[in-house]
Design an enzyme around this catalytic site. Structure first.
Site, PDB file in Angstrom:
ATOM      1  N   ASP A  45       0.836  -1.195   0.000  1.00  0.00           N
ATOM      2  CA  ASP A  45       0.000   0.000   0.000  1.00  0.00           C
ATOM      3  C   ASP A  45       0.875   1.250   0.000  1.00  0.00           C
ATOM      4  O   ASP A  45       1.704   1.434   0.884  1.00  0.00           O
ATOM      5  CB  ASP A  45      -0.886   0.000   1.258  1.00  0.00           C
ATOM      6  N   LYS A  75      -2.834   5.894  -4.070  1.00  0.00           N
ATOM      7  CA  LYS A  75      -3.915   6.847  -3.795  1.00  0.00           C
ATOM      8  C   LYS A  75      -3.536   8.185  -4.407  1.00  0.00           C
ATOM      9  O   LYS A  75      -2.353   8.541  -4.396  1.00  0.00           O
ATOM     10  CB  LYS A  75      -4.101   7.033  -2.273  1.00  0.00           C
ATOM     11  N   HIS A 108      -7.697   9.707  -2.054  1.00  0.00           N
ATOM     12  CA  HIS A 108      -7.052   9.659  -0.734  1.00  0.00           C
ATOM     13  C   HIS A 108      -7.897  10.305   0.363  1.00  0.00           C
ATOM     14  O   HIS A 108      -7.998   9.766   1.463  1.00  0.00           O
ATOM     15  CB  HIS A 108      -5.677  10.324  -0.828  1.00  0.00           C
TER      16      HIS A 108
END
Ligand code: A2P
Length: 278
Positions: A45, A75, A108
């Site tokens: 991530d 993101k 995000h």
């Protein structure tokens, strides 16, 4: 070690435990990602805002594991909100990561005062149709933001990544996600850079860990797993990376879960979704 795969509304699935990378810089991220993959992680991530996508890409290449074996999330933050801005944002992120697609692309922060998350989502829908983002989702969205996407756009987010730990339980948001087929992912699952020290020292967790011959961090990761959450603990330490993934050969009892529930700081604890955080 086999990591459970949680189904997404796209038909794909996401490994239930992944490696978080905030606040690593590129050099640290390359080392951590390579070590994480080596000890068994297949889910990584990152975010453009973390400034470490180049390092994450370097760690992936260093690992020698084929791209299709991995699940990579990034993101896009406020800079890329608004009609079509996410297109250049994702292309630049892919370039830094050294890959031609991400498995999951997230908005995000909703930034409701900017009122651009709906147009951003429509751009995400195009990026998904073009195959550049295999799944699309959101982060830090509340039920009100998700209701608006549902009313004005066509694709239901695959994921909502929000702050969750035993202290910050977000039950209302999680119930909404379940009801809408959205997978909830936990960020700062151990309490975060500032909070992990005190959370993991909680006597409740220390006692359960010592009875099960595990560490408090393993108890907390296991707590997320037993709630059906996807969890992305961050560690810069190889042994702790391995430890945080080794949570599939023990179980917390109902009594353990009830004790851990006493750590909740209440229904409204957690970050404010209106502002951009990390
Ligand atoms: P470190 O990177 O030195 O291991 P979160 O995942 O909630 O953001 O928490 C990250 C914090 O938790 C980091 O400070 C990290 O430190 C620490 N941490 C991660 N795994 C463990 C572990 N197994 N035991 C103790 N602390 C941990």
């Amino acid at each position: 070690m086999s990591i459970p795969a949680i189904p997404l509304n796209t038909g794909a699935s996401i490994p239930q435990v992944g490696a978080g990378t905030w606040p690593l810089d590129d050099a640290e991220a390359a080392d951590v990602v390579a070590a994480a993959i080596e000890v068994g992680y297949r889910h990584l991530d990152t975010a453009t805002r973390y400034g470490n996508e180049t390092g994450v890409g370097e760690g992936i290449r260093r690992s020698g594991i084929a791209r299709e074996e991995l699940f990579v999330t990034t993101k896009l933050d406020g800079e890329f909100q608004g009609s079509d801005r996410a297109i250049a944002g994702l292309h630049a992120a892919l370039e830094r990561l050294g890959t031609d697609y991400v498995d999951l692309l997230l908005i995000h922060w909703p930034l409701p005062q900017r009122d651009e998350y709906v147009s951003t989502w429509r751009t995400f829908e195009k990026l998904h149709a073009d195959g550049l983002a295999r799944a699309i989702g959101v982060s830090n969205f509340t039920p009100a933001h998700l209701d608006r996407l549902a009313a004005e756009t066509s694709i239901v987010p695959a994921v909502n990544q929000i702050q969750i730990s035993p202290a910050i339980v977000r039950l209302e948001q999680r119930a909404y996600d379940v009801a809408h087929g959205i997978v909830t992912q936990s960020w700062s699952p151990l309490g975060g850079r500032k909070g992990a020290g005190s959370l993991l020292a909680e006597p409740v967790l220390v006692d359960i860990a010592s009875r099960l011959d595990r560490t408090p961090a393993q108890v907390v990761v296991r707590w997320h797993v037993q709630q059906g959450l996807v969890v992305i603990p961050k560690s810069s330490d190889r042994a702790r990376l391995a430890q945080n993934l080794d949570v599939f050969s023990f179980e917390l009892s109902d009594d353990d879960l009830a004790s851990i529930a006493t750590l909740s700081q209440g229904p409204d604890a957690g970050v404010d979704s209106d502002r951009e955080g990390h």
